[in-house]
Design a protein around this motif. Structure first.
Motif, mmCIF file in Angstrom:
data_model
loop_
_atom_site.group_PDB
_atom_site.id
_atom_site.type_symbol
_atom_site.label_atom_id
_atom_site.label_comp_id
_atom_site.label_asym_id
_atom_site.label_seq_id
_atom_site.Cartn_x
_atom_site.Cartn_y
_atom_site.Cartn_z
ATOM 1 N N HIS A 85 4.601 0.939 32.368
ATOM 2 C CA HIS A 85 3.474 0.819 33.322
ATOM 3 C C HIS A 85 2.676 2.006 33.408
ATOM 4 C CE1 HIS A 85 2.348 -0.392 37.661
ATOM 5 N NE2 HIS A 85 1.446 -0.724 36.990
ATOM 6 N N GLN A 86 3.138 2.992 33.421
ATOM 7 C CA GLN A 86 2.277 4.300 33.500
ATOM 8 C C GLN A 86 1.562 4.658 32.581
ATOM 9 O OE1 GLN A 86 2.103 5.770 36.599
ATOM 10 N NE2 GLN A 86 3.411 4.051 37.106
ATOM 11 N N MET A 87 2.061 4.289 31.097
ATOM 12 C CA MET A 87 1.222 4.402 30.087
ATOM 13 C C MET A 87 -0.193 3.418 29.963
ATOM 14 S SD MET A 87 2.330 6.756 28.042
ATOM 15 C CE MET A 87 2.573 7.486 29.669
ATOM 16 N N TYR A 88 0.165 2.162 30.546
ATOM 17 C CA TYR A 88 -0.753 1.221 30.686
ATOM 18 C C TYR A 88 -2.004 1.649 31.533
ATOM 19 C CZ TYR A 88 0.750 -2.740 28.062
ATOM 20 O OH TYR A 88 1.346 -3.776 27.055
ATOM 21 N N ARG A 89 -1.422 2.311 32.689
ATOM 22 C CA ARG A 89 -2.583 2.856 33.524
ATOM 23 C C ARG A 89 -3.319 4.142 33.083
ATOM 24 N NH1 ARG A 89 -2.542 0.748 38.662
ATOM 25 N NH2 ARG A 89 -3.634 2.618 39.368
ATOM 26 N N THR A 90 -2.564 4.865 32.270
ATOM 27 C CA THR A 90 -3.186 5.936 31.595
ATOM 28 C C THR A 90 -4.348 5.528 30.569
ATOM 29 O OG1 THR A 90 -1.243 7.587 31.733
ATOM 30 C CG2 THR A 90 -3.140 7.981 29.886
ATOM 31 N N LEU A 91 -4.121 4.513 29.935
ATOM 32 C CA LEU A 91 -4.877 4.156 29.058
ATOM 33 C C LEU A 91 -6.069 3.348 29.782
ATOM 34 C CD1 LEU A 91 -2.602 2.242 26.415
ATOM 35 C CD2 LEU A 91 -4.237 4.416 26.084
ATOM 36 N N TYR A 92 -5.800 2.452 30.762
ATOM 37 C CA TYR A 92 -6.862 1.987 31.751
ATOM 38 C C TYR A 92 -7.652 3.111 32.176
ATOM 39 C CZ TYR A 92 -8.941 0.848 36.111
ATOM 40 O OH TYR A 92 -9.696 0.413 37.507
ATOM 41 N N PHE A 93 -7.537 4.197 32.637
ATOM 42 C CA PHE A 93 -8.390 5.333 33.226
ATOM 43 C C PHE A 93 -9.131 5.578 31.771
ATOM 44 C CE2 PHE A 93 -5.441 5.355 36.759
ATOM 45 C CZ PHE A 93 -6.319 5.143 37.915
ATOM 46 N N ARG A 94 -8.709 5.882 30.883
ATOM 47 C CA ARG A 94 -9.325 6.439 29.618
ATOM 48 C C ARG A 94 -10.217 5.534 29.004
ATOM 49 N NH1 ARG A 94 -4.948 9.420 25.684
ATOM 50 N NH2 ARG A 94 -3.912 10.931 27.449
ATOM 51 N N TYR A 95 -9.918 4.225 28.896
ATOM 52 C CA TYR A 95 -10.927 3.240 28.537
ATOM 53 C C TYR A 95 -12.079 2.992 29.398
ATOM 54 C CZ TYR A 95 -8.233 1.307 24.582
ATOM 55 O OH TYR A 95 -7.526 1.151 23.380
ATOM 56 N N LEU A 96 -11.795 3.032 30.886
ATOM 57 C CA LEU A 96 -12.605 2.887 31.794
ATOM 58 C C LEU A 96 -13.782 4.153 31.903
ATOM 59 C CD1 LEU A 96 -13.352 1.054 34.262
ATOM 60 C CD2 LEU A 96 -11.976 2.535 35.674
#
Length: 322
Positions: free
Chosen positions: A32-43
């Motif tokens: 879940h934390q990895m997904y959130r990390t990717l979320y911020f990077r893509y955003l």
């Protein structure tokens, strides 16, 4: 510049690999934390297409692994991206939202918040859909129906444009849970509510589908007066003849009084389709039937003073079909 871009893509791939490893190990918190990390990077990089796919796939994977809260969180992030980017509502995204919603456990607290936010996003492109796009409402109604939540399904069908689907559910609901003497009440209220929402065509579809599908209904003409009243009401609204509306309500007054809410609905219908003024709120308020007669007399006087030879009628507030 190219080296910097390659480094970023390599970093992203490293996180994605670590993400899949976390799932393999059953470490869902880390995933879940990895997904959130990717979320911020893509955003930050404004890679919105990749971001929407990432969040949808991630939410599906989390929900499939029984991680409801984490899955709902990623689904919420997806809707936030749709809102932030003013992504135009479309059938594909409606399908994805419906899939996510159905995968969420019915008792999940975050489920309602996700749905409410998704409905808010679905109406950003049109001021006609104040409660959400009717196509998304239809999908949600079908889910609630499959899950046996008739109350919630009823609400969402009412805000959809699927009168036929609503009618099919109502037939099932009446046969399985209703009393035999309520067969007309089930559809009457729905038709009146649709008309109050200015969904004239949907009201017609619901009535025609319900009366043709229900095994205990024959007609028209129908054995039950309330069904005949609704049938005539739909025709009169189409014609726009206010005098006929008044006569119909008087003739079927006993049917209308079976449910106190009917006069409230009909009062609103008279305002929408016949431009009847709202009744006074003081002690001299003549009530629904009295107000109809007063409105008819007032407009009869206007008709006579103008020496017109046409039938008394009021044009509906909107000639377009809902």
């Amino acid at each position: 510049m190219t080296d910097s871009k390659d480094a970023k893509e390599h970093g992203m791939q490293r996180v994605l690999n670590k993400l899949q490893s976390s799932f393999s190990k059953g470490d869902y918190y880390e995933a879940h934390q990895m997904y959130r990390t990717l979320y911020f990077r893509y955003l930050n990089q404004k890679k919105y297409d990749q971001l929407k796919k990432l969040l949808y796939d991630g939410a599906i994977q989390m929900l499939d692994y029984g991680q409801g809260t984490s899955g709902a969180d990623l689904a919420e992030l997806l809707v936030s991206v749709l809102k932030e980017t003013k992504f135009a509502p479309n059938e594909t995204m409606f399908d994805r939202i419906a899939i996510l919603f159905e995968k969420m456990d019915q008792g999940l607290l975050e489920r309602d918040a996700f749905l409410n936010n998704a409905l808010q996003w679905s109406c950003i492109a049109s001021t006609d859909y104040k409660t959400g796009h009717p196509d998304l409402h239809r999908r949600i109604a079908e889910i609630f129906w499959r899950q046996g939540n008739y109350t919630a399904a009823r609400y969402h069908y009412l805000h959809s444009s699927d009168g036929c689907g609503f009618a099919t559910m109502l037939v099932e609901l009446h046969i399985t849970k209703g009393y035999s003497n309520e067969v007309d009440l089930f559809i009457a209220q729905v038709v009146l509510q649709y008309l109050c929402l200015k969904k004239k065509n949907t009201a017609y579809d619901a009535f025609e589908s319900y009366t043709s599908q229900h095994p205990n209904i024959k007609g028209p003409p129908y054995l039950l007066p309330l069904l005949n009243f609704i049938c005539f009401l739909l025709k009169i609204i189409e014609s726009g003849k206010f005098a006929s509306f008044v006569v119909l309500c008087e003739k079927y007054e006993n049917c209308i009084r079976r449910d106190p809410s009917y006069t409230d609905y009909l009062e609103r219908i008279s305002q929408i389709f016949f431009n009847v003024k709202p009744p006074r709120t003081n002690a001299n308020n003549p009530g629904f039937f009295g107000n109809l007669i007063q409105s008819l007399v007032t407009n009869l006087n206007e008709y006579e003073s103008d020496n017109e030879n046409e039938d008394i009628m009021f044009a509906p507030s909107s000639s377009s079909r809902s």
